[in-house]
Structure formats: C-alpha cells, structure tokens
Scaffold this motif. Structure first.
Motif, PDB file in Angstrom:
ATOM      1  N   TYR A 281      -6.953 -23.738  -6.705  1.00  0.00           N
ATOM      2  CA  TYR A 281      -6.307 -23.671  -5.398  1.00  0.00           C
ATOM      3  C   TYR A 281      -7.250 -24.306  -4.383  1.00  0.00           C
ATOM      4  O   TYR A 281      -8.460 -24.121  -4.485  1.00  0.00           O
ATOM      5  CB  TYR A 281      -6.031 -22.208  -5.013  1.00  0.00           C
ATOM      6  CG  TYR A 281      -4.987 -22.051  -3.929  1.00  0.00           C
ATOM      7  CD1 TYR A 281      -3.634 -21.944  -4.237  1.00  0.00           C
ATOM      8  CD2 TYR A 281      -5.354 -22.026  -2.591  1.00  0.00           C
ATOM      9  CE1 TYR A 281      -2.679 -21.812  -3.244  1.00  0.00           C
ATOM     10  CE2 TYR A 281      -4.407 -21.895  -1.587  1.00  0.00           C
ATOM     11  CZ  TYR A 281      -3.065 -21.792  -1.915  1.00  0.00           C
ATOM     12  OH  TYR A 281      -2.112 -21.665  -0.942  1.00  0.00           O
TER      13      TYR A 281
ATOM     14  N   ARG B  51      -3.695 -27.124  -3.813  1.00  0.00           N
ATOM     15  CA  ARG B  51      -3.077 -28.145  -4.653  1.00  0.00           C
ATOM     16  C   ARG B  51      -4.070 -29.281  -4.888  1.00  0.00           C
ATOM     17  O   ARG B  51      -4.727 -29.751  -3.957  1.00  0.00           O
ATOM     18  CB  ARG B  51      -1.811 -28.673  -3.971  1.00  0.00           C
ATOM     19  CG  ARG B  51      -0.964 -29.607  -4.827  1.00  0.00           C
ATOM     20  CD  ARG B  51       0.228 -30.131  -4.024  1.00  0.00           C
ATOM     21  NE  ARG B  51       1.049 -31.016  -4.818  1.00  0.00           N
ATOM     22  CZ  ARG B  51       2.100 -30.631  -5.527  1.00  0.00           C
ATOM     23  NH1 ARG B  51       2.466 -29.355  -5.515  1.00  0.00           N
ATOM     24  NH2 ARG B  51       2.802 -31.500  -6.232  1.00  0.00           N
TER      25      ARG B  51
ATOM     26  N   VAL C  46       2.593 -30.620 -10.993  1.00  0.00           N
ATOM     27  CA  VAL C  46       1.800 -29.519 -10.439  1.00  0.00           C
ATOM     28  C   VAL C  46       2.728 -28.333 -10.220  1.00  0.00           C
ATOM     29  O   VAL C  46       3.782 -28.457  -9.590  1.00  0.00           O
ATOM     30  CB  VAL C  46       1.127 -29.924  -9.114  1.00  0.00           C
ATOM     31  CG1 VAL C  46       0.291 -28.769  -8.573  1.00  0.00           C
ATOM     32  CG2 VAL C  46       0.260 -31.161  -9.309  1.00  0.00           C
TER      33      VAL C  46
ATOM     34  N   LEU D 150       2.993 -23.768  -9.646  1.00  0.00           N
ATOM     35  CA  LEU D 150       2.354 -22.489  -9.355  1.00  0.00           C
ATOM     36  C   LEU D 150       2.581 -21.540 -10.522  1.00  0.00           C
ATOM     37  O   LEU D 150       3.703 -21.396 -11.007  1.00  0.00           O
ATOM     38  CB  LEU D 150       2.929 -21.878  -8.076  1.00  0.00           C
ATOM     39  CG  LEU D 150       2.450 -22.462  -6.747  1.00  0.00           C
ATOM     40  CD1 LEU D 150       3.253 -21.875  -5.595  1.00  0.00           C
ATOM     41  CD2 LEU D 150       0.962 -22.209  -6.532  1.00  0.00           C
TER      42      LEU D 150
ATOM     43  N   TYR E 143      -2.544 -22.966  -8.972  1.00  0.00           N
ATOM     44  CA  TYR E 143      -1.917 -24.201  -9.429  1.00  0.00           C
ATOM     45  C   TYR E 143      -2.393 -24.585 -10.830  1.00  0.00           C
ATOM     46  O   TYR E 143      -3.581 -24.487 -11.157  1.00  0.00           O
ATOM     47  CB  TYR E 143      -2.239 -25.347  -8.470  1.00  0.00           C
ATOM     48  CG  TYR E 143      -1.483 -25.291  -7.160  1.00  0.00           C
ATOM     49  CD1 TYR E 143      -0.122 -25.602  -7.116  1.00  0.00           C
ATOM     50  CD2 TYR E 143      -2.123 -24.925  -5.980  1.00  0.00           C
ATOM     51  CE1 TYR E 143       0.577 -25.561  -5.910  1.00  0.00           C
ATOM     52  CE2 TYR E 143      -1.432 -24.885  -4.778  1.00  0.00           C
ATOM     53  CZ  TYR E 143      -0.078 -25.203  -4.745  1.00  0.00           C
ATOM     54  OH  TYR E 143       0.609 -25.147  -3.560  1.00  0.00           O
TER      55      TYR E 143
END
Length: 303
Positions: free
Chosen positions: A165, A167, A190, A192, A198
């Motif tokens: 974290y 992104r 990408v 979560l 990420y």
C-alpha cells in the motif's frame, strides 16, 4: 448555553472553519501512530473545563472525543472503537494528541482535532488538521519465466507482488543494458485483497530473444522504495543445469589424483620390502616324503 451532547457539539463544529494548522504523518499498516495536537503555549488545564474532539475532516465520522464528567463513551465510529485513545494526564498539560493503534489502509484520511473550553462558553482554543498517509511494504516480486522448451515466437513473463500500500507502479527492465521496456508491452492487474492491501500481477510479452534477462520493478511511491525481481530464460542448448568449473578447481582435482597415485605406489613398495625381508629369514630345508620342499621358518628372538 453549554452543549454537552456529541450530536449538538458536532453541529457546532461544522460551522467553525477558522484557520487550521496542518501536519502530515506517515505510518505503516499494523503500527501505532500518534497524531499530534498540542496547545502552543505552556499551560495547565482542568479536565472539567475541556471539550476535545477528533473527527474525519469534511465528514461527521467521529474518531474519539472527551467531554467533561465522563460523558464521552459510546459515540465514536465502530472503525475506530478501541483503537483511538486520548491521554487524560497529557491533556492536563495541553497535549491533546490522538494515539491510533493497529493502523489500517482505511485510516489514510485527514483528521481534525478541536479543543473547546467550557469556561469560555465553548470557545475554541485549538484546531489542527493531520493528514495520515498509510503504507505497507510489497513482497519481493516473483517472476514466472517461459519454458526453455517453448518454441513460441513470443516470450511471456509474469510478475507477482502482494500485500502493499498504496497502489504500486510497475516497470519492466531489460537487464542486459538496464533500459526500461515499453509499458505498452505489459498488462497490469491491481486488486485489493481481504486485508485492504494491494496485490499486483504484471504480464510482459516481448518478441523472442535468446538469453533474455528481465527485471520486474514494483515501486512504492510513499516509501520511496523500489523492489526488483530478476529472471532469465534461454532456449534449450544442451547445457541447462550444467555447473561450469573454473581452471583452478580442475587443477586442484588433478593434484589430488596425483597425490593419491603416489601414495598407493609408496604403500606398494613398503609392502614388497616387508615381504622380501620376511622371506630372507626363512631358509629352505628339503625333506623327503610327502612334505617335500616345505618351507620351515625359524622363529627369531629365541635362544
């Protein structure tokens, strides 16, 4: 009129937007961070005269607060319940800082600290805004390489990195000359995960090149950190998995063989000498009969 209700106090706060001191703080996911809110002058305060309020800037989300006569429990947002704390002893000295435990990615917010005094008819004596930036280290990128037996005209590399974290940015590098590869050659996904962090998967497709070295770089902008995974692929040439030895190691092996050969020769000579000397002490006596030509050895050391 004195306001003792958190709801009424919130309405009051929404209309107070004077000049606010601003600070920025960084914290790692899972850590404890302190958001500073300190009265600028040395002073002591009576807790019964204080109203201290922490909220998310621009919203009605309550982080934590203090009201006189122990009436400040049960109104904070569930996301911050049991994680956000004020120190009563510190507040007596003018330190209204917020201690936030077990930082999560969702805590990347702007926090607003406001302090009022009841004796001043709830006059505001302090307001401060703290921006919390949250970061987490990505795992070292792992690259899946094309099979050495593949005859495809295109090489496909897959790079994976997780639990970071904010992104990330992903770059591919030609390790031969350390030059960046065209981003049009890569496809990044990408997402979560369940922890709010990420995960990234990047696929690189390039025309086939022999002995191609590539690097996958995952950049964490907030931490000023670049993590690079490296990989190599080559067409099958009959040398895959071979260990190349240096001339020095070969010379050492030759020396060992020579030494062992000389040692065996020396041992053979010693054994031959011992046998010869033993026979020299055993004169031959000839007897007639069935035991003709029997060797009789005299025992030495007897009188």
């Amino acid at each position: 009129m004195l306001l003792r209700s958190p709801g009424l106090l919130l309405l009051l706060l929404s209309g107070l937007r004077a000049a606010t001191q601003e600070k920025e703080v960084r914290a790692m996911v899972g850590s404890t961070v302190e958001l500073k809110c300190i009265y600028p002058e040395e002073n002591s305060f009576d807790l019964n005269d204080l109203y201290v309020y922490w909220q998310i800037s621009g919203s009605n989300t309550v982080v934590t607060y203090y009201l006189p006569k122990n009436s400040s429990a049960g109104h904070e947002n569930n996301h911050y319940k049991n994680r956000a704390h004020l120190s009563l002893d510190s507040m007596k000295q003018g330190d209204f800082s917020l201690s936030l435990q077990n930082v999560t990615p969702q805590d990347a917010q702007k926090f607003n600290c406001l302090v009022f005094r009841e004796s001043l008819q709830l006059g505001k004596i302090l307001e401060m805004e703290v921006s919390l930036h949250v970061a987490a280290n990505y795992s070292l990128p792992v690259i899946s390489t094309p099979s050495s037996e593949s005859r495809d005209p295109e090489l496909t590399f897959t790079c994976r990195s997780t639990n970071g974290y904010p992104r990330p940015n992903v770059y591919w590098i030609n390790e031969t000359d350390n030059s960046p590869l065209d981003k049009a050659l890569q496809n990044d996904t990408v997402s979560l995960n369940s922890q709010g962090l990420y995960d990234v998967v990047s696929i690189l497709r390039i025309p086939w090149t022999p002995n191609m070295n590539v690097g996958c770089c995952v950049e964490n902008v907030l931490l000023h950190q670049n993590l690079t995974g490296r990989s190599q692929t080559e067409r099958s040439s009959g040398t895959e998995g071979r260990i190349t030895e240096t001339p020095d190691s070969l010379q050492k092996e030759d020396n060992v063989v020579i030494f062992i050969t000389l040692a065996l020769l020396l041992v053979s000579v010693i054994v031959a000498v011992v046998i010869y000397m033993g026979k020299s002490k055993c004169p031959h006596r000839n007897y007639t009969g069935a035991q003709a030509a029997t060797v009789v050895c005299e025992l030495t050391g007897r009188g």
